[in-house]
Scaffold this motif. Sequence first.
Motif, PDB file in Angstrom:
ATOM      1  N   TYR A   1       0.832  -1.212   0.000  1.00 50.28           N
ATOM      2  CA  TYR A   1       0.000   0.000   0.000  1.00 50.28           C
ATOM      3  C   TYR A   1       0.863   1.258   0.000  1.00 50.28           C
ATOM      4  O   TYR A   1       0.592   2.211  -0.744  1.00 50.28           O
ATOM      5  CB  TYR A   1      -0.912  -0.035   1.225  1.00 50.28           C
ATOM      6  N   LEU A   2       1.900   1.281   0.820  1.00 46.58           N
ATOM      7  CA  LEU A   2       2.774   2.455   0.866  1.00 46.58           C
ATOM      8  C   LEU A   2       3.484   2.668  -0.468  1.00 46.58           C
ATOM      9  O   LEU A   2       3.738   3.805  -0.878  1.00 46.58           O
ATOM     10  CB  LEU A   2       3.805   2.296   1.990  1.00 46.58           C
ATOM     11  N   LEU A   3       3.796   1.577  -1.161  1.00 45.20           N
ATOM     12  CA  LEU A   3       4.533   1.678  -2.419  1.00 45.20           C
ATOM     13  C   LEU A   3       3.649   2.179  -3.559  1.00 45.20           C
ATOM     14  O   LEU A   3       4.039   3.066  -4.323  1.00 45.20           O
ATOM     15  CB  LEU A   3       5.142   0.322  -2.776  1.00 45.20           C
ATOM     16  N   VAL A   4       2.439   1.616  -3.681  1.00 46.18           N
ATOM     17  CA  VAL A   4       1.600   1.967  -4.837  1.00 46.18           C
ATOM     18  C   VAL A   4       0.565   3.035  -4.517  1.00 46.18           C
ATOM     19  O   VAL A   4      -0.021   3.622  -5.434  1.00 46.18           O
ATOM     20  CB  VAL A   4       0.880   0.713  -5.385  1.00 46.18           C
TER      21      VAL A   4
ATOM     22  N   PHE B   1      -0.753 -18.113   0.193  1.00 46.82           N
ATOM     23  CA  PHE B   1      -1.931 -17.773  -0.600  1.00 46.82           C
ATOM     24  C   PHE B   1      -2.628 -16.529  -0.054  1.00 46.82           C
ATOM     25  O   PHE B   1      -3.118 -15.691  -0.827  1.00 46.82           O
ATOM     26  CB  PHE B   1      -2.899 -18.955  -0.632  1.00 46.82           C
ATOM     27  N   ALA B   2      -2.691 -16.404   1.264  1.00 46.87           N
ATOM     28  CA  ALA B   2      -3.358 -15.239   1.857  1.00 46.87           C
ATOM     29  C   ALA B   2      -2.597 -13.959   1.533  1.00 46.87           C
ATOM     30  O   ALA B   2      -3.205 -12.935   1.168  1.00 46.87           O
ATOM     31  CB  ALA B   2      -3.480 -15.420   3.370  1.00 46.87           C
ATOM     32  N   THR B   3      -1.269 -13.994   1.663  1.00 50.76           N
ATOM     33  CA  THR B   3      -0.467 -12.817   1.347  1.00 50.76           C
ATOM     34  C   THR B   3      -0.570 -12.467  -0.126  1.00 50.76           C
ATOM     35  O   THR B   3      -0.682 -11.287  -0.493  1.00 50.76           O
ATOM     36  CB  THR B   3       1.005 -13.057   1.721  1.00 50.76           C
ATOM     37  N   ALA B   4      -0.548 -13.485  -0.987  1.00 51.05           N
ATOM     38  CA  ALA B   4      -0.691 -13.236  -2.429  1.00 51.05           C
ATOM     39  C   ALA B   4      -2.047 -12.612  -2.737  1.00 51.05           C
ATOM     40  O   ALA B   4      -2.142 -11.659  -3.534  1.00 51.05           O
ATOM     41  CB  ALA B   4      -0.518 -14.540  -3.205  1.00 51.05           C
ATOM     42  N   ALA B   5      -3.104 -13.103  -2.089  1.00 52.27           N
ATOM     43  CA  ALA B   5      -4.443 -12.546  -2.330  1.00 52.27           C
ATOM     44  C   ALA B   5      -4.534 -11.107  -1.845  1.00 52.27           C
ATOM     45  O   ALA B   5      -5.076 -10.239  -2.535  1.00 52.27           O
ATOM     46  CB  ALA B   5      -5.488 -13.417  -1.628  1.00 52.27           C
ATOM     47  N   GLY B   6      -4.004 -10.837  -0.644  1.00 53.66           N
ATOM     48  CA  GLY B   6      -4.029  -9.475  -0.127  1.00 53.66           C
ATOM     49  C   GLY B   6      -3.197  -8.527  -0.951  1.00 53.66           C
ATOM     50  O   GLY B   6      -3.603  -7.383  -1.218  1.00 53.66           O
ATOM     51  N   GLY B   7      -2.021  -8.981  -1.380  1.00 50.32           N
ATOM     52  CA  GLY B   7      -1.161  -8.135  -2.213  1.00 50.32           C
ATOM     53  C   GLY B   7      -1.782  -7.850  -3.564  1.00 50.32           C
ATOM     54  O   GLY B   7      -1.746  -6.709  -4.053  1.00 50.32           O
ATOM     55  N   LEU B   8      -2.375  -8.893  -4.190  1.00 49.24           N
ATOM     56  CA  LEU B   8      -3.015  -8.688  -5.491  1.00 49.24           C
ATOM     57  C   LEU B   8      -4.212  -7.752  -5.367  1.00 49.24           C
ATOM     58  O   LEU B   8      -4.429  -6.885  -6.231  1.00 49.24           O
ATOM     59  CB  LEU B   8      -3.457 -10.037  -6.064  1.00 49.24           C
ATOM     60  N   ALA B   9      -4.981  -7.903  -4.284  1.00 46.72           N
ATOM     61  CA  ALA B   9      -6.114  -7.001  -4.065  1.00 46.72           C
ATOM     62  C   ALA B   9      -5.640  -5.557  -3.942  1.00 46.72           C
ATOM     63  O   ALA B   9      -6.269  -4.634  -4.483  1.00 46.72           O
ATOM     64  CB  ALA B   9      -6.883  -7.416  -2.811  1.00 46.72           C
ATOM     65  N   THR B  10      -4.513  -5.346  -3.248  1.00 51.26           N
ATOM     66  CA  THR B  10      -3.967  -3.993  -3.114  1.00 51.26           C
ATOM     67  C   THR B  10      -3.596  -3.414  -4.468  1.00 51.26           C
ATOM     68  O   THR B  10      -3.915  -2.258  -4.780  1.00 51.26           O
ATOM     69  CB  THR B  10      -2.736  -3.999  -2.197  1.00 51.26           C
ATOM     70  N   LEU B  11      -2.925  -4.218  -5.291  1.00 54.13           N
ATOM     71  CA  LEU B  11      -2.497  -3.738  -6.600  1.00 54.13           C
ATOM     72  C   LEU B  11      -3.691  -3.436  -7.499  1.00 54.13           C
ATOM     73  O   LEU B  11      -3.683  -2.461  -8.260  1.00 54.13           O
ATOM     74  CB  LEU B  11      -1.590  -4.779  -7.258  1.00 54.13           C
ATOM     75  N   LEU B  12      -4.724  -4.263  -7.435  1.00 55.05           N
ATOM     76  CA  LEU B  12      -5.905  -4.040  -8.268  1.00 55.05           C
ATOM     77  C   LEU B  12      -6.707  -2.828  -7.808  1.00 55.05           C
ATOM     78  O   LEU B  12      -7.332  -2.134  -8.626  1.00 55.05           O
ATOM     79  CB  LEU B  12      -6.795  -5.284  -8.260  1.00 55.05           C
ATOM     80  N   LEU B  13      -6.689  -2.560  -6.508  1.00 54.35           N
ATOM     81  CA  LEU B  13      -7.461  -1.440  -5.966  1.00 54.35           C
ATOM     82  C   LEU B  13      -6.754  -0.101  -6.144  1.00 54.35           C
ATOM     83  O   LEU B  13      -7.360   0.949  -5.959  1.00 54.35           O
ATOM     84  CB  LEU B  13      -7.753  -1.680  -4.482  1.00 54.35           C
TER      85      LEU B  13
ATOM     86  N   GLY C   1      12.607  -3.768   1.619  1.00 56.52           N
ATOM     87  CA  GLY C   1      11.810  -4.231   2.747  1.00 56.52           C
ATOM     88  C   GLY C   1      10.868  -5.348   2.349  1.00 56.52           C
ATOM     89  O   GLY C   1      10.708  -6.340   3.076  1.00 56.52           O
ATOM     90  N   MET C   2      10.230  -5.208   1.189  1.00 60.55           N
ATOM     91  CA  MET C   2       9.329  -6.245   0.704  1.00 60.55           C
ATOM     92  C   MET C   2      10.073  -7.556   0.480  1.00 60.55           C
ATOM     93  O   MET C   2       9.539  -8.645   0.765  1.00 60.55           O
ATOM     94  CB  MET C   2       8.657  -5.783  -0.589  1.00 60.55           C
TER      95      MET C   2
ATOM     96  N   ALA D   1      12.625   7.811  -5.870  1.00 61.82           N
ATOM     97  CA  ALA D   1      13.301   6.588  -6.322  1.00 61.82           C
ATOM     98  C   ALA D   1      13.974   5.871  -5.162  1.00 61.82           C
ATOM     99  O   ALA D   1      13.865   4.642  -5.024  1.00 61.82           O
ATOM    100  CB  ALA D   1      14.319   6.930  -7.413  1.00 61.82           C
ATOM    101  N   TRP D   2      14.667   6.628  -4.286  1.00 61.49           N
ATOM    102  CA  TRP D   2      15.368   5.980  -3.187  1.00 61.49           C
ATOM    103  C   TRP D   2      14.379   5.405  -2.173  1.00 61.49           C
ATOM    104  O   TRP D   2      14.646   4.367  -1.553  1.00 61.49           O
ATOM    105  CB  TRP D   2      16.333   6.950  -2.504  1.00 61.49           C
ATOM    106  N   GLN D   3      13.236   6.066  -2.026  1.00 58.91           N
ATOM    107  CA  GLN D   3      12.219   5.541  -1.124  1.00 58.91           C
ATOM    108  C   GLN D   3      11.623   4.258  -1.690  1.00 58.91           C
ATOM    109  O   GLN D   3      11.389   3.290  -0.961  1.00 58.91           O
ATOM    110  CB  GLN D   3      11.131   6.588  -0.899  1.00 58.91           C
ATOM    111  N   ALA D   4      11.388   4.247  -3.003  1.00 57.53           N
ATOM    112  CA  ALA D   4      10.873   3.035  -3.642  1.00 57.53           C
ATOM    113  C   ALA D   4      11.865   1.884  -3.493  1.00 57.53           C
ATOM    114  O   ALA D   4      11.472   0.737  -3.259  1.00 57.53           O
ATOM    115  CB  ALA D   4      10.580   3.302  -5.115  1.00 57.53           C
ATOM    116  N   ALA D   5      13.167   2.204  -3.615  1.00 57.75           N
ATOM    117  CA  ALA D   5      14.184   1.164  -3.463  1.00 57.75           C
ATOM    118  C   ALA D   5      14.162   0.581  -2.050  1.00 57.75           C
ATOM    119  O   ALA D   5      14.276  -0.647  -1.856  1.00 57.75           O
ATOM    120  CB  ALA D   5      15.567   1.737  -3.782  1.00 57.75           C
ATOM    121  N   LEU D   6      14.004   1.437  -1.039  1.00 58.47           N
ATOM    122  CA  LEU D   6      13.916   0.954   0.343  1.00 58.47           C
ATOM    123  C   LEU D   6      12.675   0.083   0.543  1.00 58.47           C
ATOM    124  O   LEU D   6      12.727  -0.951   1.225  1.00 58.47           O
ATOM    125  CB  LEU D   6      13.886   2.137   1.308  1.00 58.47           C
TER     126      LEU D   6
END
Length: 426
Positions: A194-197, A230-242, A212-213, A203-208
Motif C-alpha cells: 500500500y505504501l509503495l503503490v 496464498f493469503a499474502t498473495a491474495a491481499g497483495g493482489l487485491a492492493t495492486l488491483l485497488l 523491505g518487501m 526513487a530511493w524511497q521506492a528502493a527501500l
Amino acid sequence: MRFTQRLMVSDVVLPKAWLMVLALGLFVQLTGLLFNSDGSRYATQTYLLLFVPALVLFLWQRLSLHTWSQVPGVFFLCLLAWVLLSGLLNPGSSNGAVYWLKIALLILLYVFAVACLVRHKRAFTWLLVAVTATAVVFAWLTLYYQFGVLDKPVSYRALRYARLHELGWRGLADLKNPIIAGLYYGVFAVLLTYLLVGFKVRAWQAALLVMGMSGLLAYILFTASRGAWFATAAGGLATLLLFPNVKSRTLIGLGCLMVVVVASLFWPEIQYEQRRGVSGRDLIWGNWADRLPEFWLMGAGAGADLIFNFPNSSLGFLHAHSLYLQLWYEYGIVGFSLFVLLLLSLLWKGWQCRAEPLARLGLALLVLAMVAMVSDVYAIFHRPSPYWVLFWFPVGILLGVSRRDGRECLEPSVQEKPENDSLTLT
C-alpha cells in the motif's frame, strides 16, 4: 446501501496528545510481540498503553455511537452480544460470562481505537510507516541470524521441516508457530505494498520499500506455510488491483513473470506440495461435517474445543483448522451468520468508500484475512494476539473510514475518480 458519517466536530478532530497516545498504544499492540519475549509483559504494555486510554476516550465520546450506527457496526455489536450470550448460557463454553465480557470489551475498545485513528489520515499513515518499518527490520534480522549466524541450510527439505517462526535470539520475535508467523508478516507485506503503490515516492524511497518487501516475502516463504503464501498473495493482489497505476501494473506483470520462473525452477517441490494436499485438514473437516447435527443450531459453546484424533495415531487437534467452521462449531448458525454478515457489510462499505485510499487498504487486508481463515486461524475471540492484527485491525479500519467532509461515500464515478494520496513520504 449508504454509509453516512454522523460525526460531531469533537469526534472528528482529536487533540494531538490523544493522537499520540492512540498511535503509541496501537504501535505496541501491532509490534509488541516482536520486542517482548514475555507474553505477560506484552499484555501489560497493551493494557496500559492502549486499552486504558481507549476506554477513557470511549467514555468521553459518549460510547462513540456514530461508529456503531452504521450497518457493519450493528452487525459487529450483534456478533459480540451473541458471543456474550453463548458464554453466559451455553454450558459447553470454556469460560464464564465474566471472561467473555472482558474479551468482548477488549475487542470493542481495540476496534474503536483503530477507527478513531483512521479518521486522522496523516497520523494513521505514519503509524503504518512505523509498524511496517519495524516488521521489516525484524524480518531481515531473523533472516540474518537464522541463516548467517546460526548457518541453517537453505535447502527445500531443511526449510520444510525447520520452518521459520522466531528470530532465535533472546526470545525476540518468537511467534510460536510458523503459520501464525507467516500470516502476521503477511499483514505488513500488504501494508508495505500500500505504501509503495498508494503514495508518490521518490526513487530511493521506492528502493527501500522494495528491499523491505524482499525481506518480508523471504520470511513468509521460509515459514513454509501455504496458507500464509496464498493469503499474502491474495491481499497483495487485491492492493495492486485497488490502486490502478503504473507501479501496480508493473508489479502485477513482474509478479506473473516471477510465478512462471519459480514454477519452472521448483516444479518437483510444487508437485510434492500438491501431493501433500491439505495436510489432513480434509479429515478434520469431514469430522466437523459428521458432527454438524450436534451443534448446528446453538453451537457447542464459546471457546469450546473441537477435538479430533487421527485414526491409528496419537496426533490430535483441538480446533477445526478453519475459522469459519470453528465459529459455527462454537456459536452455531446464528453466530456464524452474524460473522458472515459482518464480513459482507464491511466489504460493501469498503467498496462504496473506495475513493478513500484507507478504505481500499482495509479491503485488501480483509481479503488477506478471509483467505487465511479458510484453512488457518483458530480463534479471534480471545486475548490480544497476532490474529487481532490479521482480522480486527482491518475491521477497525473499515469501520472508521469515511469522507472527511462528512458527505456520503458514493461510487467513484459519481463522486470523484480515485487518485493516489497527495501525501508524500519524506
